[in-house]
Design an enzyme around this catalytic site. Structure first.
Site, mmCIF file in Angstrom:
data_model
loop_
_atom_site.group_PDB
_atom_site.id
_atom_site.type_symbol
_atom_site.label_atom_id
_atom_site.label_comp_id
_atom_site.label_asym_id
_atom_site.label_seq_id
_atom_site.Cartn_x
_atom_site.Cartn_y
_atom_site.Cartn_z
ATOM 1 C CE1 TYR A 51 43.859 44.009 43.284
ATOM 2 C CE2 TYR A 51 42.325 45.683 44.072
ATOM 3 C CZ TYR A 51 42.663 44.355 43.896
ATOM 4 O OH TYR A 51 41.810 43.370 44.331
ATOM 5 C CE LYS A 106 41.288 42.005 41.293
ATOM 6 N NZ LYS A 106 41.059 40.552 41.212
ATOM 7 C CB SER A 128 38.605 45.419 43.557
ATOM 8 O OG SER A 128 38.738 46.525 44.434
#
Length: 336
Positions: free
Chosen positions: A154, A158, A128
């Site tokens: 998040y 990642k 991402s």
């Protein structure tokens, strides 16, 4: 002849294991792989009852560090890992970072290690842009070489997965490809992009014309085209790629293009950005306003040059496809 895959060449139509085959990215990717005649093992959380030629479907209800992938990795040459714990707006977990790590780091590494042991040649990880950060200064786009600066759990998870995968690539014969998409849109898109479609479709007046930001977006078919290119491309090995449509737009331009795509009168007008910010703060929407009006640009020069990649679908065509799908779902096929 070596194709840069650590001395191991991929066969013409390598067998692929795809995780997340029912997701917003995963399902159209699965359909594209099946259409291109790749043999695919599609791993999903629940039974999706998708029957496509050459696709073997399997259910793994939870991704964890304890999954045994042995049977599913038999004969697989490429893993495309698009499943993960996604960005969650209304988080209920008592330790969100731990929850993200369990799925996005530990389960990913477990799959990757077993893949390397099973002789998989390439592991493609869908990461991402949140690894780079949440916002760019105007006229300064993120590059893959920038120091990562994730701001939420998040993004942190990642990044940790990316770093661990790159270490694994150095220790094994398996190459790793990391793709960091920006906001992905297309038929069935949800969240803020769907809100914009709804606002334009209803003809709501929107005071956003004077906002001079820049956003990179990526149409689902353009992202899938890049993923498919990375299955074979020798130069993709052990690199990070940013991906977008190659057109950065202000929020006003996005809304105006959507109005054209939906055959609606544009009802966008100007209010000074400072006033909008004050109004947003007054109604407790400061964060939303920042997301709407901030800039987030990515530089895809590396992706273009190293892979010879050009986004196949233009932004106008992509908006038209997305808008048509939204209107058909919303109004049936007889919208006027």
């Amino acid at each position: 002849m070596s194709d840069g895959l650590s001395g191991a060449s991929l066969s013409q139509m390598p067998k692929i294991l795809l995780t997340g085959g029912t997701g917003f990215v995963g399902l159209p990717l699965l359909q594209a792989l099946a259409a291109a005649r790749y043999p695919v093992v599609s791993v999903t959380r629940k039974n999706a009852a998708i029957t496509l030629p050459g696709v073997q479907s399997c259910v793994i209800p939870t991704l964890s560090r304890d999954n045994n992938w042995d049977a599913l990795l038999q004969g697989v040459e490429v893993v495309i890992h698009s499943a993960g714990r996604a960005h969650i707006m209304n988080e209920t977990h008592s330790n969100p970072l731990q929850a993200f790590r369990e799925v996005n780091v530990d389960a990913t590494l477990n799959l990757a290690r077993q893949a390397a042991q099973a002789g998989v040649k390439r592991f493609i990880f869908i990461s991402s842009v949140k690894v780079n950060g949440e916002e760019t200064d105007r006229n300064r786009a993120f590059k893959p070489s920038d120091a990562p600066a994730p701001l939420d759990d998040y993004g942190v998870s990642k990044l940790e997965a990316e770093q661990a995968l790159m270490v694994l690539a150095k220790e094994t014969a398996m190459s790793v490809v990391i793709i960091r998409p920006v906001l992905v849109y297309g038929p069935g898109v949800k969240a803020n992009f769907e809100k914009m479609l709804a606002a334009v479709d209803k003809g709501l007046p929107l005071p956003l014309r004077s906002i001079n930001n820049r956003r990179s977006l990526v149409f689902i078919d353009n992202l899938i085209d890049l993923i498919c290119l990375c299955i074979h491309h020798p130069t993709a090995a052990n690199r990070i790629f940013l991906v977008s449509d190659g057109n950065d737009l202000s929020i006003g331009q996005i809304l105006e293009k959507l109005a054209v795509a939906m055959n609606k009168k544009s009802r966008i007008f100007s209010v000074p950005q400072g006033l909008l910010g004050l109004a947003a703060s007054a109604v407790g929407k400061r964060d939303f306003f920042q997301r709407l009006c901030g800039s987030l640009q990515v530089d895809i020069a590396d992706t273009r040059e190293l892979l010879g990649w050009v986004p196949p679908v233009s932004i106008d065509e992509a908006f038209a496809i997305t808008a048509r799908s939204y209107q058909e779902k919303r109004h049936g096929s007889h919208h006027g």
